[in-house]
Design a protein around this motif. Structure first.
Motif, PDB file in Angstrom:
ATOM      1  N   VAL A 157       0.845  -1.207   0.000  1.00 51.81           N
ATOM      2  CA  VAL A 157       0.000   0.000   0.000  1.00 51.81           C
ATOM      3  C   VAL A 157       0.875   1.250   0.000  1.00 51.81           C
ATOM      4  N   ILE A 158       1.910   1.252   0.845  1.00 50.01           N
ATOM      5  CA  ILE A 158       2.810   2.409   0.898  1.00 50.01           C
ATOM      6  C   ILE A 158       3.488   2.594  -0.450  1.00 50.01           C
ATOM      7  N   PHE A 159       3.940   1.476  -1.027  1.00 49.92           N
ATOM      8  CA  PHE A 159       4.566   1.522  -2.356  1.00 49.92           C
ATOM      9  C   PHE A 159       3.611   2.130  -3.375  1.00 49.92           C
ATOM     10  N   THR A 160       2.367   1.637  -3.382  1.00 48.75           N
ATOM     11  CA  THR A 160       1.386   2.123  -4.354  1.00 48.75           C
ATOM     12  C   THR A 160       1.097   3.601  -4.147  1.00 48.75           C
ATOM     13  N   ALA A 161       0.939   3.996  -2.863  1.00 52.37           N
ATOM     14  CA  ALA A 161       0.649   5.402  -2.576  1.00 52.37           C
ATOM     15  C   ALA A 161       1.798   6.283  -3.045  1.00 52.37           C
ATOM     16  N   GLY A 162       3.026   5.835  -2.747  1.00 51.94           N
ATOM     17  CA  GLY A 162       4.183   6.629  -3.156  1.00 51.94           C
ATOM     18  C   GLY A 162       4.253   6.773  -4.659  1.00 51.94           C
ATOM     19  N   ILE A 163       4.068   5.654  -5.374  1.00 54.39           N
ATOM     20  CA  ILE A 163       4.124   5.697  -6.833  1.00 54.39           C
ATOM     21  C   ILE A 163       3.016   6.604  -7.369  1.00 54.39           C
ATOM     22  N   GLY A 164       1.818   6.510  -6.761  1.00 55.44           N
ATOM     23  CA  GLY A 164       0.699   7.344  -7.211  1.00 55.44           C
ATOM     24  C   GLY A 164       1.004   8.825  -7.078  1.00 55.44           C
ATOM     25  N   VAL A 165       1.527   9.208  -5.880  1.00 54.73           N
ATOM     26  CA  VAL A 165       1.840  10.624  -5.661  1.00 54.73           C
ATOM     27  C   VAL A 165       2.927  11.082  -6.630  1.00 54.73           C
ATOM     28  N   LEU A 166       3.940  10.226  -6.819  1.00 49.05           N
ATOM     29  CA  LEU A 166       5.028  10.611  -7.719  1.00 49.05           C
ATOM     30  C   LEU A 166       4.511  10.786  -9.141  1.00 49.05           C
ATOM     31  N   LEU A 167       3.633   9.870  -9.576  1.00 44.91           N
ATOM     32  CA  LEU A 167       3.080   9.992 -10.931  1.00 44.91           C
ATOM     33  C   LEU A 167       2.295  11.284 -11.085  1.00 44.91           C
ATOM     34  N   LEU A 168       1.459  11.595 -10.062  1.00 46.02           N
ATOM     35  CA  LEU A 168       0.637  12.803 -10.138  1.00 46.02           C
ATOM     36  C   LEU A 168       1.502  14.057 -10.185  1.00 46.02           C
ATOM     37  N   LEU A 169       2.493  14.116  -9.276  1.00 43.87           N
ATOM     38  CA  LEU A 169       3.251  15.361  -9.142  1.00 43.87           C
ATOM     39  C   LEU A 169       4.277  15.526 -10.239  1.00 43.87           C
TER      40      LEU A 169
END
Lengths: 189, 138
Positions: A157-169
């Motif tokens: 979950v942490i991995f997914t959240a991090g990747i999601g934020v990085l993709l967005l930003l």
């Protein structure tokens, strides 16, 4: 004594929540939210959950305060009052809160030793942790060994959240005006 | 920059102790409170504090952005790989019994590896998110 500490901490939590509600300056809201997290960490220490308190203090008060301040650097710090009526959000909030309070009625009394959760697998873990894993801290052996699948899920979950934020930003920035870095990103990708 | 002398010196004094505390929380997690999640966040907090006081450029020298972003999947791979290692050695996924000759030592080793994976992912994610936010501002 513990009851007194709890009363003080919970009262302060309530005061800060009300403060956050009426505050329009978002900088003040971020600072208040940091104070809220520190108080919450203190509450968790009173509850003997030092692991969670550590996480709350460092994530809630530390990292997320810094990230929110970084966000405030990008947006304006004054919250504009909404034109719509606050009645429906208020009703939703009150109904949700009432449902949660109603849910706590069904719980067994706080801190009793013969709760259902203490009778399932917990006694086995407590008895066998040192023998089976050589780890005296049962929290660690439960999280990483007996319940390893759950922790793998949490890490994912942490991995997914991090990747999601990085993709967005970072994805948005690629369309921006920083051309030389964009070509670099494009080549490595 | 001369005005924040106290902040700079104070931060310099604090940084090694923050990192030491993170390592303590990580490796003493078998005996006291703590583990990969807490240690990872404290490590990320150290980098963020360094970046706040000395600037993001300086922070990216000690924790390069590429490294930090690679840490995000690396930790999950270490965790899942520990499970697969157990599978390879003939036990179930995420069963550490066969990682060492005696089952208890295998479990100890498995917990160590898994917590290391959690540390790497959490520290990497927190720092990477911080870098992403800071980079948007410039």
């Amino acid at each position: 004594m513990e009851a007194l500490i709890n009363i003080v901490l919970l009262t302060l939590l309530a005061v800060i929540t009300v403060g956050i509600m009426f505050q329009r300056n978002l900088f003040a809201v971020v600072v208040l939210a940091g104070i809220y997290s520190f108080l919450m960490a203190s509450v968790l220490i009173v509850l003997d959950a030092v692991d969670v308190a550590m996480t709350e203090a460092s994530v809630g008060a530390g990292v997320s305060t810094v990230v929110l301040l970084g966000t405030l650097h990008l947006v304006r710090t004054i919250e504009y009052p909404s034109k719509r009526s606050a009645l429906i959000p208020m009703l939703v909030a009150v109904a949700t809160g009432a449902a949660l309070v109603w849910g706590t009625i069904g719980l067994s009394p706080f801190g009793t030793a013969d709760n259902a959760i203490h009778k399932h697998v917990a006694p086995k873990y407590l008895a066998d942790s040192v023998k089976e894993t050589l780890v005296p801290n049962v929290v660690t052996s439960t999280l990483a060994d007996y319940r390893g699948y759950d922790t793998l899920g949490e890490t994912t979950v942490i991995f997914t959240a991090g990747i999601g934020v990085l993709l967005l930003l970072k994805g948005r920035r690629r369309r921006g005006h920083i051309a030389d870095e964009d070509s670099k990103v494009g080549r490595t990708a | 920059m001369k005005l924040d002398l106290i902040l700079r010196i104070g931060t310099k004094l604090l940084l090694p102790f923050i990192l030491l505390f993170a390592l303590y929380v990580q490796f003493h997690g078998d005996f006291g409170p703590g583990g990969g999640f807490q240690a990872g966040v404290i490590t990320a907090g150290m980098v963020i504090l360094y970046a706040l006081i000395f600037g993001v450029k300086a922070a990216k020298r000690i924790a390069p952005q590429g490294l930090v972003e690679r840490m995000v999947p690396l930790g999950v791979l270490i965790y899942a790989g520990t499970g697969i290692a157990g599978l390879w050695l003939g036990s179930n996924y995420l069963d550490y019994s066969r990682l060492a000759r005696d089952a208890p030592y295998g479990h100890e080793l498995g917990i160590f590896a898994v917590e290391l994976g959690v540390l790497i992912t959490v520290a990497g994610t927190m720092t990477a998110i911080f870098y992403a936010f800071v980079d948007r501002g410039r």
